[in-house]
Design a protein around this motif. Sequence first.
Motif, PDB file in Angstrom:
ATOM      1  N   MET A 172       0.989  -1.203   0.007  1.00 54.90           N
ATOM      2  CA  MET A 172      -0.039  -0.062  -0.036  1.00 54.90           C
ATOM      3  C   MET A 172       0.888   1.412  -0.006  1.00 54.90           C
ATOM      4  O   MET A 172       1.750   1.213   0.613  1.00 54.90           O
ATOM      5  CB  MET A 172      -0.897  -0.011   1.212  1.00 54.90           C
ATOM      6  N   PRO A 173       0.770   2.204  -0.810  1.00 53.10           N
ATOM      7  CA  PRO A 173       1.147   3.657  -0.909  1.00 53.10           C
ATOM      8  C   PRO A 173       1.165   4.164   0.490  1.00 53.10           C
ATOM      9  O   PRO A 173       0.067   3.935   1.209  1.00 53.10           O
ATOM     10  CB  PRO A 173       0.435   4.366  -1.981  1.00 53.10           C
ATOM     11  N   TYR A 174       2.142   4.841   0.818  1.00 58.13           N
ATOM     12  CA  TYR A 174       2.395   5.460   1.907  1.00 58.13           C
ATOM     13  C   TYR A 174       2.619   4.756   3.258  1.00 58.13           C
ATOM     14  O   TYR A 174       3.304   4.746   3.892  1.00 58.13           O
ATOM     15  CB  TYR A 174       1.344   6.494   2.559  1.00 58.13           C
ATOM     16  N   ARG A 175       2.031   3.523   3.498  1.00 63.28           N
ATOM     17  CA  ARG A 175       2.019   2.564   4.567  1.00 63.28           C
ATOM     18  C   ARG A 175       3.422   1.810   4.342  1.00 63.28           C
ATOM     19  O   ARG A 175       4.180   1.497   5.229  1.00 63.28           O
ATOM     20  CB  ARG A 175       0.817   1.785   4.695  1.00 63.28           C
ATOM     21  N   ASP A 176       3.467   1.182   3.017  1.00 68.39           N
ATOM     22  CA  ASP A 176       4.490   0.026   2.801  1.00 68.39           C
ATOM     23  C   ASP A 176       5.511   0.992   1.881  1.00 68.39           C
ATOM     24  O   ASP A 176       6.454   0.191   1.980  1.00 68.39           O
ATOM     25  CB  ASP A 176       3.878  -0.866   2.093  1.00 68.39           C
TER      26      ASP A 176
END
Length: 482
Positions: free
Chosen positions: A53-57
């Motif tokens: 996931m973008p931003y999280r990973d």
Amino acid sequence: MRVAPAGAPVPARRLLPWALLAAVLMGLTLTRTVDHDESQYVAATVLAAHGLMPYRDFAYLQGPLQPLLFAPIAWAAGAWTWPTLRLVNAVLGALTIAFVHRAARRLGAAPRAAAAAAGLMLCCDILLFSIGVARNDALPAALFAAALVVMTRLRGGAATRGSALLTGLLLGAAAAAKVSYALPAIAYGVWALAAPRRHRPLWLILGAVPPALLVAWCWWTAPEGFLFGVFHFPADAPAEYYAGHPWKLSLAAKLVDSLKFLALGPALVALAFVIGRGRMRALAPLLFACAVAALAPQPTWRQYWLPFLPPLFIALALAWHRRPPGRNWRIAFGITAAAGLAPSVAALVTANGMSLGEAMRTSAAIRAAMDRAGVTGPIATLSPQFLPATGRLPDADFATGPFYFRSRHLLDPAAESRLHLLSHARPHLSAHWALVGGEGPRTSGNPDLDAALARAAGGPRTPVPGTGFQLVRVEQPPSRTR
């Protein structure tokens, strides 16, 4: 002025020119040379296709919609992800022009006037560059242009609940793909609130809820990463990067660059023609909002003016219909159209840089070298767009390509670790292998950054024959945890 029926179907024979246009644009995009801007968009889409996931990973420096929406495409395309993403953008570019033509016709422009406006828009270098590489410009532009088509229902009366919902969905999705489209969306929302019976603002807002929920969810899962990628990095990074060239961030440079970009194509002449014919009033709020969105970032680049083009050329079609241009105006349109096509033609003729075909052959050579060396796991590289064809993923710390790595002091080490980022001032690699080199200006954007990455890896270097790339084994054990 006669208004085309809102629900009139488009005959299949009328779709043929747009299919041919899409085919031409697809051919052009496959011949355009590599641009290092593509790195973070290809990397983000590939990582999203593998469940990250973008931003999280991993860090992502734009709105979240595109990598999530294009992830199934990357999953299906596999090794051909990079050229496939380019082809998708070319199709979206053709759709953008088709939507401009459709909106102009539904507002009452004659076929010749609408076709002239669409053809002139096609000759803008702003458009041709933006849809010719695997960036994040084509998707929001197509969504915005589609919203303009739905808005044209107002010419024949009030919006329906369905048209208001669809308009809100399209405008919200465009803003979720690229934050600069939030300004025209807000401008239309304010306009709708001023005439609620005609625009149905409640249904407009309800339509914008799904993309707003997506954005809110991405913020909720990784608030620090979201705020840095979408807002802080675009605001702070240019000042650091251009610290040695302050003129680039000046108002004078912004104005000069904007005039240059608009003059590379008929946009500037179209604006003068529309103003002279007094046909800006209906679209003035959107044009103003799009101009502010283009001028707000530091510095202003040509792709930032892409949102300005659809409402401008719809207005041009209406002005052309009202009073066709005379000889002098036609000459001006012809000269600027040629100027807008010149950069793309020059790129085809001179082949200055690595072509996409050469890039795919380079990727195949990199894959063979990795197979021989037994390379496994994520790869640290400033050119992650080459990795899908190798069957390897980019290391999450390098999902932004060279764009964060070239910074120095935007974040402290702890924040970089939390946000999956590395700067060349503190390159503590977690990957076991690095891919460096290539044609610096077209791949990493700066060969000095590749040299810094190679020094950080520190291990033995294995040249990839015939490519300019090198595989480097990382000497130190992984020093950062995910």
